[in-house]
Design an enzyme around this catalytic site. Sequence first.
Site: not given
Ligand SMILES: NC(=O)c1ccc[n+]([C@@H]2O[C@H](COP(=O)([O-])OP(=O)(O)OC[C@H]3O[C@@H](n4cnc5c(N)ncnc54)[C@H](O)[C@@H]3O)[C@@H](O)[C@H]2O)c1
Length: 382
Positions: A181-182, A144, A185, A179
């Site tokens: 979370y961050h 991120t 990453k 955070s």
């Molecule tokens: N959505 C955003 O704006 C955004 C921005 C920057 C980075 N990201 C990164 O992109 C990725 C996807 O984001 P998103 O918005 O689709 O999130 P999301 O929560 O909608 O999807 C993540 C998926 O991963 C699955 N998951 C989580 N932990 C797991 C594990 N241990 N084993 C198997 N499955 C697991 C969840 O069930 C979920 O379906 C994340 O890593 C997030 O940090 C997202």
Amino acid sequence: MNIIIAGGDGFCGWPTALYLSKQGHDVSIIDNMARRKWDVELHSNSITPIADLEDRVEKWKELTGREIRTYEGDLNHYDFLKQVLVKEKPDAFVHFAEQRSAPYSMIDREHAVFTQVNNVVGNLNVLYGIKEIVPDCHLIKLGTMGEYGTPNIPIEEGYIEIEHKGRKDTLPYPKQPGSFYHLSKVHDSHNIMFTCKVWGIRATDLNQGVVYGLETEETKMDPLLTNRLDYDGVFGTALNRFIIQSTIGHDLTVYGKGGQTRGFLNIRDTVRCIEIAAEHPADRGEFRVFNQFTEEFSVLDLANKVKKVAQEEGFNTDIAHLENPRVELEEHYFHAENTKLRELGLEPHLLTDEVIRDILKAVMNHKNRVIEENVLPGVSWK
Ligand SMILES: NC(=O)c1ccc[n+]([C@@H]2O[C@H](COP(=O)([O-])OP(=O)(O)OC[C@H]3O[C@@H](n4cnc5c(N)ncnc54)[C@H](O)[C@@H]3O)[C@@H](O)[C@H]2O)c1
């Protein structure tokens, strides 16, 4: 190409799985359905009704003839992960599967520990799995832009040239995450960089900005393929959250002054960026970093954009400045590089009024699903 999408039931992963399948790749999904369980825990929901993963992939097969295999399981269970890798022998492993909400990670000790164990251990298992079973597989890992924080100098793509006491080096760009979370990453990035060096893993770390939007060409093909859309104070991200607030007559909740500036991109660009990364794999031993966003906005810019479109659509939308539950600068310098994906062919979908209007109209159909008390922030950093 055989591609595993870990986290393929989520907001970014599901449209990516469909898009890559349509492009002719052989796609499979790993997901433990944790995201759906966090909705239950938080008494929240996606504003769009989302079908079960099995129904989603069955509909996709019916419409396109293309199969997407699914593996329900947790990346933290190494035996499960190994079995999938042995069976699929992927060329690329796209890793979306993490707990991705900063507020969720800041709820309390349990949620901070869970977030870091889930994310860091899951990612470490993926690295070991690649080393032991598919050493040539390209890891495409979602990081991120929040890893960098908001330094008072331009943010480079992963690395910075530094001159110090008469000597020069190119070093990882300093990280100042905001955070737990961050931080998870950042820990992931370090583990990946280390294993590229010592085991020769090939990896691309995509430092993604905040993703907005709902549909892609593929998810629009049938209601059973609809993507999830989060609006609550824990998982809802700026822009999507503002648009949904406007449709239910709620003020747009800007935290503090709203000068917090971040990189943003459309979900349609997320799926394309993953394709670009897959088609141009990192070399063996290379830890490559791309900044994956297309435009920079302050939170207040976004609120004003949504307010304008919502008012044109007849909503009585206003902006409310709430006390900021986060610890972050509300006025700061922000400029980040993002040329590498464009050089490889990304043509950004920019944020026009029409894009906001389309999302707004799509969410209008489901506004009766909004649980109003979830719209406000409930988690404090302090
Ligand atoms: N959505 C955003 O704006 C955004 C921005 C920057 C980075 N990201 C990164 O992109 C990725 C996807 O984001 P998103 O918005 O689709 O999130 P999301 O929560 O909608 O999807 C993540 C998926 O991963 C699955 N998951 C989580 N932990 C797991 C594990 N241990 N084993 C198997 N499955 C697991 C969840 O069930 C979920 O379906 C994340 O890593 C997030 O940090 C997202």
